[in-house]
Design an enzyme around this catalytic site. Structure first.
Site, short mmCIF file in Angstrom:
data_model
loop_
_atom_site.label_atom_id
_atom_site.label_comp_id
_atom_site.label_asym_id
_atom_site.label_seq_id
_atom_site.Cartn_x
_atom_site.Cartn_y
_atom_site.Cartn_z
N ASP A 97 4.70 -4.69 8.18
CA ASP A 97 3.93 -3.53 7.78
C ASP A 97 3.66 -3.72 6.27
OD1 ASP A 97 3.01 -0.80 7.80
OD2 ASP A 97 4.92 -0.25 6.90
N ASP A 148 2.56 -0.80 3.67
CA ASP A 148 3.01 0.33 2.87
C ASP A 148 4.47 0.66 3.19
OD1 ASP A 148 3.23 2.68 1.43
OD2 ASP A 148 2.33 3.89 3.01
N GLY A 190 2.60 5.37 7.80
CA GLY A 190 2.18 4.63 8.98
C GLY A 190 1.03 5.25 9.77
N ARG A 235 -5.74 6.95 8.57
CA ARG A 235 -6.36 7.87 7.60
C ARG A 235 -6.75 9.19 8.27
NH1 ARG A 235 -11.18 5.03 4.78
NH2 ARG A 235 -9.55 3.42 4.69
N SER A 283 -3.53 0.17 7.35
CA SER A 283 -4.43 0.42 6.22
C SER A 283 -5.67 -0.47 6.23
CB SER A 283 -3.71 0.24 4.90
OG SER A 283 -4.63 0.39 3.84
N ASN A 340 -7.37 -0.74 3.76
CA ASN A 340 -7.41 -1.26 2.39
C ASN A 340 -6.43 -2.41 2.19
OD1 ASN A 340 -9.34 0.64 1.16
ND2 ASN A 340 -7.80 2.15 1.74
N ASP A 389 8.88 0.55 7.79
CA ASP A 389 9.57 1.64 7.07
C ASP A 389 9.39 2.98 7.77
OD1 ASP A 389 6.78 1.69 6.35
OD2 ASP A 389 7.32 3.25 4.92
P1 B16 Z 1 -5.93 3.54 4.70
P2 B16 Z 1 1.00 0.94 6.69
C1 B16 Z 1 -0.50 3.09 6.28
O1 B16 Z 1 -0.03 1.85 5.86
C2 B16 Z 1 0.07 4.17 5.38
O2 B16 Z 1 1.47 4.26 5.52
C3 B16 Z 1 -0.55 5.50 5.74
O3 B16 Z 1 -0.07 6.51 4.88
C4 B16 Z 1 -2.08 5.38 5.63
O4 B16 Z 1 -2.70 6.60 6.01
C5 B16 Z 1 -2.55 4.25 6.53
O5 B16 Z 1 -1.91 3.04 6.15
C6 B16 Z 1 -4.05 4.05 6.48
O6 B16 Z 1 -4.41 3.61 5.21
O7 B16 Z 1 -6.39 4.94 4.45
O8 B16 Z 1 -5.81 2.70 3.45
O9 B16 Z 1 -6.74 2.86 5.79
O10 B16 Z 1 2.35 1.57 6.52
O11 B16 Z 1 0.55 0.87 8.14
O12 B16 Z 1 0.87 -0.38 5.97
MG MG Z 2 4.63 1.60 6.35
#
Ligand code: B16
Ligand code: MG
Length: 219
Positions: A8, A10, A45, A48, A117, A119, A171
């Site tokens: 993962d 974030d 996790g 969006r 994410s 991003n 996490d």
């Molecule tokens: P984005 P992970 C997740 O990352 C984040 O934990 C979560 O808070 C966020 O909304 C999601 O990515 C989407 O992110 O808006 O940048 O597309 O933990 O899956 O790496």
């Molecule tokens: Mg995470």
């Protein structure tokens, strides 16, 4: 036999959660919702749009916006988030993670990213880790978010491996549930009570020791 690791992003490789929370808090405040700091854990996790839904529910505003308006709100949050993560550097890699990734590469293990994410490519570039991974799941191609196992199954398939040949790192409770539903070995990083479904748990990345994890995996 262990052949690959799946991560993962974030909360495992970097703490982008603080940037997500700040961007969501600013957005929410603009529509009359005050998000407490603890709300950050609920967003871990989640995609969006799922994050936006639980924020609107928290503020009792889930029926106040059309789908188009919700997409505009999510886009506004994302613009602020992207702006903030552009300040990230290698110093934002969580403790021990750089060494763990290098050790794994040195052992010939394949590495994949299973982040929700959209991003993730930008963040990996900021962290100087863009070339570290053999595969990355594009979350835009997924039907279901975590805790559905789809993202971990896809990551394993992209590596060309079987479920009993990979260790996956998470996490978030939704992420650990996704790994276990995929039939993989789960390393949980965080509160052991919250992550109790994982096969191996550490309080933070500082406590990660790949050799030790491999011993438990092979046992
Ligand atoms: P984005 P992970 C997740 O990352 C984040 O934990 C979560 O808070 C966020 O909304 C999601 O990515 C989407 O992110 O808006 O940048 O597309 O933990 O899956 O790496
Ligand atoms: Mg995470």
């Amino acid at each position: 036999m262990l052949k690959g690791l799946i991560f993962d992003l974030d909360g495992v490789i970097t703490d982008s959660a603080v940037y997500h929370l700040k961007a969501w808090q600013d957005l929410a405040r603009g529509i009359g919702i005050e998000l407490p700091e603890e709300f950050g854990d609920k967003l871990r996790g989640l995609s969006r749009m799922d994050s936006l839904e639980i924020i609107l529910e928290y503020g009792h505003k889930e029926n106040d916006y059309s789908q188009e308006e919700k997409e505009a709100l999510a886009a506004k949050k994302n613009a602020a988030y992207v702006n903030a993560v552009k300040n990230m550097t290698r110093a934002d890699i969580l403790p021990k993670m750089d060494d763990l990734l290098k050790q794994a590469k040195g052992q010939g293990l394949k590495l994949a990213l299973a982040s929700a994410s959209k991003n993730a490519p930008l963040i990996l570039k900021q962290l100087g880790l863009a070339d570290m991974f053999d595969a990355r799941v594009d979350p835009a191609t997924l039907k279901h978010g975590k805790p559905d196992p789809e993202i971990y199954i896809r990551a394993q398939e992209l590596l060309g491996l079987e479920k009993n040949e990979v260790i996956s790192f998470e996490d978030a409770p939704a992420g650990v549930a996704a790994i276990k539903a995929a039939g993989q070995f789960a390393v949980g990083i965080g509160d052991p009570i919250v992550l109790k479904g994982a096969d191996y748990i550490v309080g933070s990345t500082s406590a990660l020791d790949l050799t030790e994890i491999e011993k438990v995996f092979e046992a």
